[in-house]
Design an enzyme around this catalytic site. Structure first.
Site, PDB file in Angstrom:
ATOM      1  N   CYS A   2      46.025  43.882 -86.226  1.00 31.40           N
ATOM      2  CA  CYS A   2      47.320  43.697 -86.873  1.00 31.40           C
ATOM      3  C   CYS A   2      47.485  44.707 -88.019  1.00 31.40           C
ATOM      4  O   CYS A   2      46.549  44.939 -88.777  1.00 31.40           O
ATOM      5  CB  CYS A   2      47.539  42.305 -87.457  1.00 31.40           C
ATOM      6  SG  CYS A   2      47.498  40.995 -86.244  1.00 31.40           S
ATOM      7  N   ARG A  27      46.262  49.512 -84.797  1.00 31.56           N
ATOM      8  CA  ARG A  27      45.576  48.278 -85.200  1.00 31.56           C
ATOM      9  C   ARG A  27      45.909  47.090 -84.301  1.00 31.56           C
ATOM     10  O   ARG A  27      45.251  46.053 -84.361  1.00 31.56           O
ATOM     11  CB  ARG A  27      45.942  47.924 -86.649  1.00 31.56           C
ATOM     12  CG  ARG A  27      45.548  48.973 -87.644  1.00 31.56           C
ATOM     13  CD  ARG A  27      45.945  48.544 -89.028  1.00 31.56           C
ATOM     14  NE  ARG A  27      45.259  47.341 -89.425  1.00 31.56           N
ATOM     15  CZ  ARG A  27      44.055  47.309 -89.994  1.00 31.56           C
ATOM     16  NH1 ARG A  27      43.442  48.428 -90.243  1.00 31.56           N
ATOM     17  NH2 ARG A  27      43.509  46.179 -90.317  1.00 31.56           N
ATOM     18  N   TRP A  75      48.066  42.113 -83.063  1.00 28.97           N
ATOM     19  CA  TRP A  75      47.024  41.979 -82.053  1.00 28.97           C
ATOM     20  C   TRP A  75      46.739  40.481 -82.016  1.00 28.97           C
ATOM     21  O   TRP A  75      46.166  39.922 -82.943  1.00 28.97           O
ATOM     22  CB  TRP A  75      45.784  42.765 -82.462  1.00 28.97           C
ATOM     23  CG  TRP A  75      44.724  42.778 -81.408  1.00 28.97           C
ATOM     24  CD1 TRP A  75      44.646  43.624 -80.333  1.00 28.97           C
ATOM     25  CD2 TRP A  75      43.579  41.925 -81.322  1.00 28.97           C
ATOM     26  NE1 TRP A  75      43.520  43.335 -79.595  1.00 28.97           N
ATOM     27  CE2 TRP A  75      42.848  42.299 -80.179  1.00 28.97           C
ATOM     28  CE3 TRP A  75      43.103  40.867 -82.096  1.00 28.97           C
ATOM     29  CZ2 TRP A  75      41.674  41.674 -79.791  1.00 28.97           C
ATOM     30  CZ3 TRP A  75      41.930  40.227 -81.707  1.00 28.97           C
ATOM     31  CH2 TRP A  75      41.227  40.637 -80.565  1.00 28.97           C
ATOM     32  N   ASN A 101      47.656  39.566 -91.507  1.00 26.00           N
ATOM     33  CA  ASN A 101      46.596  40.136 -90.681  1.00 26.00           C
ATOM     34  C   ASN A 101      45.344  39.302 -90.943  1.00 26.00           C
ATOM     35  O   ASN A 101      44.922  39.189 -92.091  1.00 26.00           O
ATOM     36  CB  ASN A 101      46.373  41.606 -91.085  1.00 26.00           C
ATOM     37  CG  ASN A 101      45.088  42.188 -90.522  1.00 26.00           C
ATOM     38  OD1 ASN A 101      44.610  41.755 -89.479  1.00 26.00           O
ATOM     39  ND2 ASN A 101      44.522  43.160 -91.221  1.00 26.00           N
ATOM     40  N   GLU A 488      27.687  55.013 -74.094  1.00 22.73           N
ATOM     41  CA  GLU A 488      28.923  55.420 -74.754  1.00 22.73           C
ATOM     42  C   GLU A 488      29.916  56.011 -73.741  1.00 22.73           C
ATOM     43  O   GLU A 488      31.116  55.729 -73.792  1.00 22.73           O
ATOM     44  CB  GLU A 488      28.596  56.417 -75.880  1.00 22.73           C
ATOM     45  CG  GLU A 488      29.780  57.041 -76.584  1.00 22.73           C
ATOM     46  CD  GLU A 488      30.709  56.044 -77.278  1.00 22.73           C
ATOM     47  OE1 GLU A 488      30.389  54.858 -77.377  1.00 22.73           O
ATOM     48  OE2 GLU A 488      31.802  56.493 -77.694  1.00 22.73           O
ATOM     49  N   LYS A 492      33.617  54.501 -73.001  1.00 12.24           N
ATOM     50  CA  LYS A 492      34.846  55.296 -73.109  1.00 12.24           C
ATOM     51  C   LYS A 492      35.684  55.134 -71.847  1.00 12.24           C
ATOM     52  O   LYS A 492      36.896  54.963 -71.912  1.00 12.24           O
ATOM     53  CB  LYS A 492      34.559  56.789 -73.302  1.00 12.24           C
ATOM     54  CG  LYS A 492      34.079  57.265 -74.642  1.00 12.24           C
ATOM     55  CD  LYS A 492      35.078  57.170 -75.773  1.00 12.24           C
ATOM     56  CE  LYS A 492      35.037  55.817 -76.390  1.00 12.24           C
ATOM     57  NZ  LYS A 492      34.172  55.586 -77.516  1.00 12.24           N
ATOM     58  N   GLU A 495      37.215  51.483 -71.589  1.00 14.90           N
ATOM     59  CA  GLU A 495      38.256  51.045 -72.519  1.00 14.90           C
ATOM     60  C   GLU A 495      39.565  51.776 -72.341  1.00 14.90           C
ATOM     61  O   GLU A 495      40.616  51.204 -72.600  1.00 14.90           O
ATOM     62  CB  GLU A 495      37.776  51.083 -73.981  1.00 14.90           C
ATOM     63  CG  GLU A 495      37.490  52.420 -74.557  1.00 14.90           C
ATOM     64  CD  GLU A 495      37.015  52.321 -76.013  1.00 14.90           C
ATOM     65  OE1 GLU A 495      37.373  51.377 -76.720  1.00 14.90           O
ATOM     66  OE2 GLU A 495      36.262  53.226 -76.433  1.00 14.90           O
ATOM     67  N   HIS A 511      15.677  49.213 -60.593  1.00 16.59           N
ATOM     68  CA  HIS A 511      15.390  47.782 -60.796  1.00 16.59           C
ATOM     69  C   HIS A 511      16.643  46.937 -60.565  1.00 16.59           C
ATOM     70  O   HIS A 511      16.729  45.817 -61.034  1.00 16.59           O
ATOM     71  CB  HIS A 511      14.836  47.555 -62.203  1.00 16.59           C
ATOM     72  CG  HIS A 511      13.554  48.278 -62.426  1.00 16.59           C
ATOM     73  ND1 HIS A 511      12.348  47.845 -61.920  1.00 16.59           N
ATOM     74  CD2 HIS A 511      13.284  49.442 -63.059  1.00 16.59           C
ATOM     75  CE1 HIS A 511      11.392  48.695 -62.248  1.00 16.59           C
ATOM     76  NE2 HIS A 511      11.937  49.675 -62.934  1.00 16.59           N
ATOM     77  N   LYS A 610      42.103  48.972 -83.019  1.00 16.00           N
ATOM     78  CA  LYS A 610      41.195  49.956 -83.597  1.00 16.00           C
ATOM     79  C   LYS A 610      40.103  49.311 -84.445  1.00 16.00           C
ATOM     80  O   LYS A 610      38.936  49.643 -84.334  1.00 16.00           O
ATOM     81  CB  LYS A 610      41.994  50.960 -84.428  1.00 16.00           C
ATOM     82  CG  LYS A 610      41.170  52.057 -85.055  1.00 16.00           C
ATOM     83  CD  LYS A 610      40.645  53.004 -84.002  1.00 16.00           C
ATOM     84  CE  LYS A 610      39.743  54.073 -84.563  1.00 16.00           C
ATOM     85  NZ  LYS A 610      38.930  54.690 -83.519  1.00 16.00           N
TER      86      LYS A 610
END
Ligand code: M6R
Length: 615
Positions: A2, A27, A75, A101, A488, A492, A495, A511, A610
């Site tokens: 928010c 946000r 959000w 928020n 990472e 990326k 998301e 495995h 964010k």
């Protein structure tokens, strides 16, 4: 999580609030709303959707003439994203408006109590409970707005950054914070309020960051008054001079913030080590480390707490710190750490990593570590953020504002800072021989140039992205220093393109995950020449013999993997320990282009925000 914006002054509020909301949209962006007051009428306009939808919705609303305004981009936490749950919320009388928020954790008992007292609710939000609680306190205790907000907040458990406006007090806005950031821009006869300084940087560089449990009465023509919510004591607010400029928070010709931020990496990595790394003299000098060198040198253990991409940077740091300093390192998800009664000893050093410096779980982990007597060091990007203030000492990453929700330059600058820390401790402890130490310093200094070179893989990454844009799944494999990079890379892709992706240590594949491999499965393998090259080559062979499609990140000039892989992306050579700073780059570009090909909203992926200021 928010974004909130407010304005009180002499200019037209609506354009300022809308522009501010656009800057804060990173946000949260599932709904948005504004409140405006022109001296007569209080107007609220809100909608599910983005700030652009809000502008469309407000087309027929009279916005001109209002010099007081508040805006919110949401959000969702309590209540689905829809028009009714969007902020601002009004009290039952329609006289009070609030934007918020955070989360009011005890909103249910408070709501029940208010319902018993005759209040009704239109939305499912905790925020509507708060505004009515304030109204109730105001009426029953006959208090001025500021006092009523203060008394109401004493009953609240949770986190908040709020702006409250009362039509009966049209010259003031009340703001307060606990656990969620809130900055006040101080202009000439005008004030700006926002979750971060980006909405008001073009109007003023004077900012006050409210501390936790503080409330401020912002009244036109009067000096700002800040008090502690609990004991009502007056606080002398510290006015900071902001360093940020407008250009830093705009796209600068790139299609997306994410791409701009990927391309900024050569310069921001340089900014990160500027003045701290003097390779020719063999010096690493960071104030936060120098002042606490003994603690680091004598640390029995280093605990790293972080979330998401910052946690991945922590994993890279684990490898680097252990290798260089021989101090045992443990890396913990902050959200797990805070609730599992962790063992924290006095001799432990805790490093908290966070781009935003506002992540709720990381903040809570820091508080827990401090309560247990640990020394806590912060690695943050946002200057003046909650984490940078909560930690005993720290080092900023100096990456500049990161607007794209997917973290890119924050990651590489975090690794840069953490590597410098490892090198400095190793030098002080004598755990790294002098020749190697000097070599790493020289190599680190060359990283920005090498990142620039790695960025030349953009076209190849785009071609590969075109081939795999419709893949339903993707595997990322790496070993040693590049295992966290595999995690990472997968994060990326997930998301921003919504493709299911997993990162694995390459050898773990057999495995379990190897069962997934068939001719439909793209497998991104990080295979630089340094490190466990031969082992990774064997892993590539295992994938190839099961018909997996191999996209390999290799050192320039590599022929062995090129012969095995379906696609290769070349990167310049650096030592194993520094390689994550380079191998990450093509993975960022690959996910970016896949997401663009899929028509995804790269900078504002669905369901994300964010900074996660709620747990
Ligand atoms: O601001 P922080 O570094 O504390 O944020 C942690 C995570 O929320 C963040 O890294 C998140 O995982 C990003 N969306 C990743 O790109």
């Amino acid at each position: 999580m928010c974004g909130i914006v407010g304005y009180i002054g002499y200019r037209e509020a609506f354009p300022i609030v809308i522009k501010g909301l656009r800057r804060l949209e990173y946000r949260g962006y599932d709904s948005a709303g504004v409140m405006l007051y022109d001296g007569n009428e209080l107007v609220v306009c809100k909608t599910k959707g983005k700030v652009a939808d809000l502008e469309e919705r407000c087309k027929d609303t009279t916005t001109a003439g209002a010099t007081i305004g508040m805006g919110h981009t949401r959000w969702a936490t309590h209540g689905v994203p829809n028009d009714v749950n969007s902020h601002p919320h009004l009290s039952n009388s329609g006289e009070l408006a609030i934007i918020h928020n955070g989360i009011i954790e005890n909103y249910e008992p408070l709501k029940k109590e208010l319902i018993n007292r005759g209040y009704t609710f239109k939305s499912d939000t905790d925020t509507e409970v708060l505004v009515n609680l304030i109204e109730d306190v105001q009426k029953t205790q006959n208090l001025k707005l500021g006092k009523a907000v203060q008394v109401a907040l004493r009953q609240v458990i949770g986190a908040y950054a709020i702006c409250v406006f009362d039509i009966k007090k049209p010259n003031e806005i009340i703001v307060a914070r606990l656990g969620s950031p809130l900055a006040i821009g101080v202009g000439e006869n005008e004030y700006f309020i926002a979750s971060d300084a980006s909405p008001f940087i073009e109007y003023t560089t004077n900012a006050i960051y409210l501390e936790d449990e503080e409330i401020a009465v912002i009244r036109l023509g009067k000096k700002l008054k800040v008090r502690k919510i609990k004991d009502d004591s007056l606080v002398d607010p510290y006015v900071q001079k902001l360093q940020m400029n407008l250009e830093q928070i705009e796209k600068g010709g790139y299609d997306h913030f994410m791409l701009k931020e990927i391309y900024e990496q050569p310069s921001v990595i340089k900014d990160t080590y500027r003045g701290r790394l003097l390779a020719d003299q063999g010096i690493i000098r960071m104030a936060g480390i120098e002042d606490n060198l003994e603690r680091f040198v004598n640390a029995e253990r280093i605990l790293i707490v972080a979330c998401g991409t910052s946690w991945h940077a922590g994993l890279v740091a684990e490898y680097v710190i252990e290798e260089f300093t021989r101090i045992p390192v443990e890396v913990e998800y902050a959200s797990e750490f805070r609730y599992r009664n962790p063992i924290i000893n006095k001799g432990d050093v805790v490093i908290a990593i966070s781009q935003s410096g506002e992540t709720a779980d990381t903040l809570a982990a820091i508080k827990l570590a401090k309560e247990n007597g640990a020394f806590v060091f912060g690695v943050c990007n946002v200057v003046g953020s909650s984490i940078s203030r909560e930690t005993h000492a720290g080092a900023y990453t100096h990456a500049g504002p990161e607007i794209g929700v997917a973290s890119t330059k924050a990651f590489t600058t975090q690794i840069t800072v953490l590597t410098m820390i490892a090198l400095r401790i190793a030098q002080a402890k004598g755990t790294l021989n002098h020749t190697d130490y000097r070599r790493y310093l020289q190599e680190l200094e060359r990283i920005p140039e090498q990142v620039k070179e790695a960025l030349e893989s953009n076209d190849v990454a785009k071609e590969i992205a075109a081939v795999f844009k419709d893949a339903p799944n993707c595997l990322y494999l790496g070993r040693g220093y590049n295992f966290p990079v595999a995690l990472e890379g997968a994060l990326k892709l997930k998301e921003i393109s919504y493709i299911h992706a997993e990162g694995y240590p390459a050898a773990e594949m057999k495995h379990g995950p190897i069962a997934l491999i068939d001719e439909m499965m793209p497998v991104v393998v990080i295979a630089p020449k340094q490190g466990h090259y031969d082992k990774v080559v064997s892993n590539i062979q295992e994938i190839k013999s099961r018909s997996g499609k191999i996209i390999a990140v290799v050192t320039k000039g590599d022929t062995q993997v090129r012969d095995l892989a379906d696609y290769v992306i070349e990167i310049p050579e650096t030592s194993d320990a520094l390689s994550p700073l380079i191998t990450t780059i093509p993975l960022q570009l690959l996910s970016y282009h896949i997401a663009v090909f899929r028509g995804c909203n790269v900078d504002q992926p669905r369901n994300l925000a964010k900074s996660v200021t709620v747990e």
